[in-house]
Design an enzyme around this catalytic site. Structure first.
Site, PDB file in Angstrom:
ATOM      1  N   ARG A   1       0.814  -1.219   0.000  1.00  0.00           N
ATOM      2  CA  ARG A   1       0.000   0.000   0.000  1.00  0.00           C
ATOM      3  C   ARG A   1       0.850   1.272   0.000  1.00  0.00           C
ATOM      4  NH1 ARG A   1      -2.997  -3.586   3.373  1.00  0.00           N
ATOM      5  NH2 ARG A   1      -5.118  -3.911   2.586  1.00  0.00           N
TER       6      ARG A   1
ATOM      7  N   HIS B   1       2.085 -14.185   8.855  1.00  0.00           N
ATOM      8  CA  HIS B   1       1.537 -14.468   7.534  1.00  0.00           C
ATOM      9  C   HIS B   1       2.330 -15.530   6.799  1.00  0.00           C
ATOM     10  CE1 HIS B   1      -0.537 -10.252   7.542  1.00  0.00           C
ATOM     11  NE2 HIS B   1      -1.086 -11.115   8.365  1.00  0.00           N
TER      12      HIS B   1
ATOM     13  N   GLY C   1       6.695   0.298   9.572  1.00  0.00           N
ATOM     14  CA  GLY C   1       6.344   0.153   8.171  1.00  0.00           C
ATOM     15  C   GLY C   1       5.083  -0.621   7.896  1.00  0.00           C
TER      16      GLY C   1
ATOM     17  N   GLN D   1       2.773   6.816   5.826  1.00  0.00           N
ATOM     18  CA  GLN D   1       1.386   7.179   5.551  1.00  0.00           C
ATOM     19  C   GLN D   1       0.584   7.094   6.850  1.00  0.00           C
ATOM     20  OE1 GLN D   1       1.085   4.021   2.701  1.00  0.00           O
ATOM     21  NE2 GLN D   1       0.923   5.426   0.991  1.00  0.00           N
TER      22      GLN D   1
END
Length: 335
Positions: free
Chosen positions: A123, A191, A266, A302
């Site tokens: 992203r 993950h 991050g 972000q």
């Protein structure tokens, strides 16, 4: 994207008369979403072609039902990156170093941003899940090509050796935490790991030097069998809608709940249950009605949905921040 079966669509260039196969959509214009304008612009998409022709604008009506349009509509809009000024960044890194020094138990959550110097993010700027993905020059980069852990990965190892890190959980399956030699007993790979496969029968884990998943895999089968018992081997990658590995998640939840400082490195913090891990200590404090001074820091370029819960937000790269913190806590020659 190339190689997927797609419907064809005519381009708007009158010199090209035959239909061509669309590789992907690069841009969009003229979609006013129902807003009234004095001069209405034709709704078009800029398409890249599998035959190597120059990208062309194609009217939206020709793309209905194509895989290319479906993929485009599923991609996210890019969020602008935010960078703290050098002076502010230095001040914030000093504050983080002080928080780490004063904490008893510091736990870290990693997102794709820590690997951004060598691998594409999802992203972030030109992330693989954004509409700007075609601009990503690292889109095809692989750890198996010989890429090494980043400066931030190395810094976390050095900080752990010095006793500053209690636990680390990663949302990345790139194996860089393991390759940096971060202690396995202090690491949860939430993950999965693209280089590991596990036996169905004896549960032995094999760590390979090549990526184990197959594109056409059924139920994560890798096509190989256990070298000890002959059982079926399966990859460990977690896909959307799949449950996280129970042991890795439970351990991470407990460790983060025990921590008095958590640091996000991050991550956009959009994927649960990993996103809420750094704030578990605060939730337990409230439910138990026992006051503990639990701090949280987010390092990301972000905004995230958890910014309001953070005590410190640093808009800098993971390499910049961890290097500065390591230099303050370990000395300028920490590497």
């Amino acid at each position: 994207m190339a190689g997927n079966k797609r419907k064809t669509a005519p381009c708007n260039n009158p010199t090209i008369t035959e239909e061509a196969e669309i590789e992907c959509i690069l841009d969009e214009r003229g979609n006013d979403n129902g807003k009234k304008k004095k001069r209405k612009q034709t709704h078009e998409y800029l398409c890249a072609w599998t035959d190597g022709q120059e990208p062309q604008w194609v009217a939206a009506k020709y793309l209905k039902g194509t895989l290319a349009l479906e993929e485009w509509e599923n991609q996210e809009e890019e969020e602008p990156e935010i960078f703290d000024s050098p002076e502010v960044l230095t001040e914030k890194c000093h504050s983080l170093a002080q928080l780490i020094q004063n904490a008893k138990r510091t736990s870290i959550l990693l997102g794709a941003g820590i690997s951004a110097p060598i691998l594409p993010t999802f992203r972030g700027k030109h992330g693989l899940w954004t509409k700007g993905a075609h601009h990503n020059k690292k889109a095809n980069a692989k750890v198996s090509d010989g890429l090494q852990p980043t400066l931030a990965h190395e810094g976390l190892v050095a900080l752990e050796k010095a006793g500053f890190i209690y636990y680390k959980a990663t949302q990345n399956y790139d194996d860089l935490s393991s390759r940096s030699h971060f202690p396995a007993h202090k690491l949860s790979e939430l993950h999965g790991n693209i280089f590991t496969e596990t036996c169905d029968d004896c549960h032995k884990v094999f760590h390979r030097d090549f990526e184990v998943p197959k594109d056409d895999s059924v139920d994560h089968e890798t096509g190989r069998h256990c070298e000890d018992c002959g059982g079926i081997l399966r990859d460990s990658i977690i896909h959307f809608e799949e449950n996280l590995p129970e042991r890795a998640l439970t351990t991470a939840m407990n460790k983060f709940a025990e921590s008095d400082l958590t640091i996000v490195l991050g991550s956009s913090l959009k994927v649960e249950p990993a996103a809420s891990l750094p704030f578990r200590g605060r939730k337990r404090t409230r439910s138990n009605r026992v006051y503990r001074d639990v701090k949280a820091c987010i390092v990301n370029l972000q905004p995230t949905g958890y910014d309001s819960q953070a005590d410190l937000i640093i808009h800098g790269t993971c390499d910049q921040v961890i290097d500065a913190v390591a230099k303050e806590l370990l000395g300028s020659n920490w590497r």
